[in-house]
Write an enzyme that holds these catalytic residues in place. Sequence first.
Site, PDB file in Angstrom:
ATOM      1  N   HIS A 139      86.606  -9.027  83.265  1.00 10.50           N
ATOM      2  CA  HIS A 139      87.220  -7.747  82.891  1.00 10.50           C
ATOM      3  C   HIS A 139      86.326  -6.543  83.162  1.00 10.50           C
ATOM      4  O   HIS A 139      86.543  -5.477  82.611  1.00 10.50           O
ATOM      5  CB  HIS A 139      87.639  -7.778  81.405  1.00 10.50           C
ATOM      6  CG  HIS A 139      88.756  -8.734  81.118  1.00 10.50           C
ATOM      7  ND1 HIS A 139      89.143  -9.078  79.843  1.00 10.50           N
ATOM      8  CD2 HIS A 139      89.577  -9.428  81.949  1.00 10.50           C
ATOM      9  CE1 HIS A 139      90.151  -9.948  79.895  1.00 10.50           C
ATOM     10  NE2 HIS A 139      90.425 -10.178  81.177  1.00 10.50           N
ATOM     11  N   ASN A 243      85.551 -20.907  66.964  1.00 10.04           N
ATOM     12  CA  ASN A 243      86.268 -19.698  66.528  1.00 10.04           C
ATOM     13  C   ASN A 243      86.572 -19.873  65.044  1.00 10.04           C
ATOM     14  O   ASN A 243      87.103 -20.918  64.648  1.00 10.04           O
ATOM     15  CB  ASN A 243      87.582 -19.570  67.340  1.00 10.04           C
ATOM     16  CG  ASN A 243      88.262 -18.218  67.152  1.00 10.04           C
ATOM     17  OD1 ASN A 243      88.294 -17.672  66.052  1.00 10.04           O
ATOM     18  ND2 ASN A 243      88.820 -17.695  68.216  1.00 10.04           N
TER      19      ASN A 243
HETATM   20  P1  OAD Z   1      90.313 -10.610  70.568  1.00 12.46           P
HETATM   21  O1  OAD Z   1      89.900  -9.411  69.766  1.00 12.46           O
HETATM   22  O2  OAD Z   1      91.741 -10.753  70.945  1.00 12.46           O
HETATM   23  O3  OAD Z   1      89.929 -11.957  69.797  1.00 12.46           O
HETATM   24  C1  OAD Z   1      88.659 -12.166  69.256  1.00 12.46           C
HETATM   25  C2  OAD Z   1      88.585 -13.590  68.763  1.00 12.46           C
HETATM   26  O4  OAD Z   1      87.278 -13.803  68.263  1.00 12.46           O
HETATM   27  C3  OAD Z   1      89.553 -13.924  67.611  1.00 12.46           C
HETATM   28  O5  OAD Z   1      90.222 -15.143  67.911  1.00 12.46           O
HETATM   29  C4  OAD Z   1      88.634 -14.103  66.412  1.00 12.46           C
HETATM   30  O6  OAD Z   1      89.101 -15.098  65.502  1.00 12.46           O
HETATM   31  C5  OAD Z   1      87.356 -14.579  67.074  1.00 12.46           C
HETATM   32  N1  OAD Z   1      86.133 -14.291  66.317  1.00 12.46           N
HETATM   33  C6  OAD Z   1      85.910 -13.299  65.418  1.00 12.46           C
HETATM   34  N2  OAD Z   1      84.655 -13.351  64.969  1.00 12.46           N
HETATM   35  C7  OAD Z   1      84.060 -14.401  65.598  1.00 12.46           C
HETATM   36  C8  OAD Z   1      82.746 -14.959  65.557  1.00 12.46           C
HETATM   37  N3  OAD Z   1      81.798 -14.439  64.792  1.00 12.46           N
HETATM   38  N4  OAD Z   1      82.499 -16.038  66.330  1.00 12.46           N
HETATM   39  C9  OAD Z   1      83.453 -16.557  67.128  1.00 12.46           C
HETATM   40  N5  OAD Z   1      84.697 -16.068  67.191  1.00 12.46           N
HETATM   41  C10 OAD Z   1      84.998 -15.002  66.454  1.00 12.46           C
HETATM   42  O7  OAD Z   1      89.358 -10.616  71.828  1.00 12.46           O
HETATM   43  P2  OAD Z   1      89.531 -11.361  73.228  1.00 12.46           P
HETATM   44  O8  OAD Z   1      90.204 -12.672  73.078  1.00 12.46           O
HETATM   45  O9  OAD Z   1      88.195 -11.332  73.889  1.00 12.46           O
HETATM   46  O10 OAD Z   1      90.326  -6.971  77.697  1.00 12.46           O
HETATM   47  O11 OAD Z   1      90.493 -10.366  73.978  1.00 12.46           O
HETATM   48  C11 OAD Z   1      90.735 -10.595  75.332  1.00 12.46           C
HETATM   49  C12 OAD Z   1      90.851  -9.315  76.053  1.00 12.46           C
HETATM   50  O12 OAD Z   1      91.828  -8.517  75.399  1.00 12.46           O
HETATM   51  C13 OAD Z   1      89.607  -8.446  76.014  1.00 12.46           C
HETATM   52  O13 OAD Z   1      88.669  -8.794  77.004  1.00 12.46           O
HETATM   53  C14 OAD Z   1      90.173  -7.092  76.281  1.00 12.46           C
HETATM   54  C15 OAD Z   1      91.565  -7.174  75.688  1.00 12.46           C
HETATM   55  O14 OAD Z   1      92.493  -6.872  76.570  1.00 12.46           O
HETATM   56  C16 OAD Z   1      90.113  -5.764  78.241  1.00 12.46           C
HETATM   57  O15 OAD Z   1      89.749  -4.778  77.622  1.00 12.46           O
HETATM   58  C17 OAD Z   1      90.317  -5.731  79.688  1.00 12.46           C
END
Ligand code: OAD
Length: 278
Positions: A139, A243
């Site tokens: 990204h 997660n």
């Molecule tokens: P999200 O904000 O959708 O999800 C974050 C995940 O991290 C959730 O499932 C939480 O449960 C988990 N989480 C929270 N704290 C944690 C910890 N301490 N250890 C492990 N896991 C934890 O973020 P992404 O899945 O990365 O793209 O979102 C994907 C994309 O959505 C991002 O890259 C962004 C957005 O579109 C762009 O900006 C291009």
Amino acid sequence: MLLYDTTECSIERIGNLIMTDSNIKQAAEAIHNATKIAVLTGAGVSKESGVPTFRDALDGLWAKYNPEELATPMAFKANPKLVWDWYQFRRELAGSVKPNPGHVALAELHKYNPGMVVITQNVDDLHEQAGSRKVIHLHGNIAESKCYDNCQGTPTLIDLDSFEWDRDDGPPACPHCGANVRPNVVWFHEMLPEDNLSLAYSVSLQCDLMIVIGTSGLVTPAATLPKIAKETEDNPAKILEINPDYSMITRYADIKIEAPSGESLPKVVAEVAKLRAN
Ligand code: OAD
């Protein structure tokens, strides 16, 4: 492949999964036995560094905005200053934080599996700062800026310190063509960098273990990689998910550690070290 958000899909709770010593041991054994390891990370891996996840509610000035509505080319065209200022805020935050024990533990795994590849959806460089060597960014990179029209080729990166511009006045103009400068990240409805995406597909097809850390699995194409890895006919990979919550990936997980990665990854890596020493 376009960036697509499936936020409207529901994440179901499946079973009753928690971090136990036995999950940690199972995870370490899977890593110890794997030949080709791919790691897919999302915003959760950086959370313990102080970067809010993409879908966490923001504080203060930005609390009233929905990130999914700001991270689009349409939003930038309609209100370049608003979107630019939001990214400047996120850029400063990303620039001020340090890798957490989860990033560091993951980098240490390269010692045991030098071919391991990290595929990240994160736009920070905390994996690299922690010492991970093979990192594929799907990204983009929030520290970089580029010409909106990529007037000198894709991407036309712009060094913001190489010319004078008013930092209170929204995005500067591209010094080559005058178009707005924008962050070098992928927005919704945009294509992912082709080379990085095809590399990520090929790493996913070839791995025999995929470790998925801190992603909701709501955004494709990144969210399809664990399924691709698991469903490769001649070489189905095991999926280890870390997660604290349930995600769209949980249904594919063979092993799940339901705990923050900064707490659990160092424990897993310590177990791998013990297995290697035996
Ligand atoms: P999200 O904000 O959708 O999800 C974050 C995940 O991290 C959730 O499932 C939480 O449960 C988990 N989480 C929270 N704290 C944690 C910890 N301490 N250890 C492990 N896991 C934890 O973020 P992404 O899945 O990365 O793209 O979102 C994907 C994309 O959505 C991002 O890259 C962004 C957005 O579109 C762009 O900006 C291009």
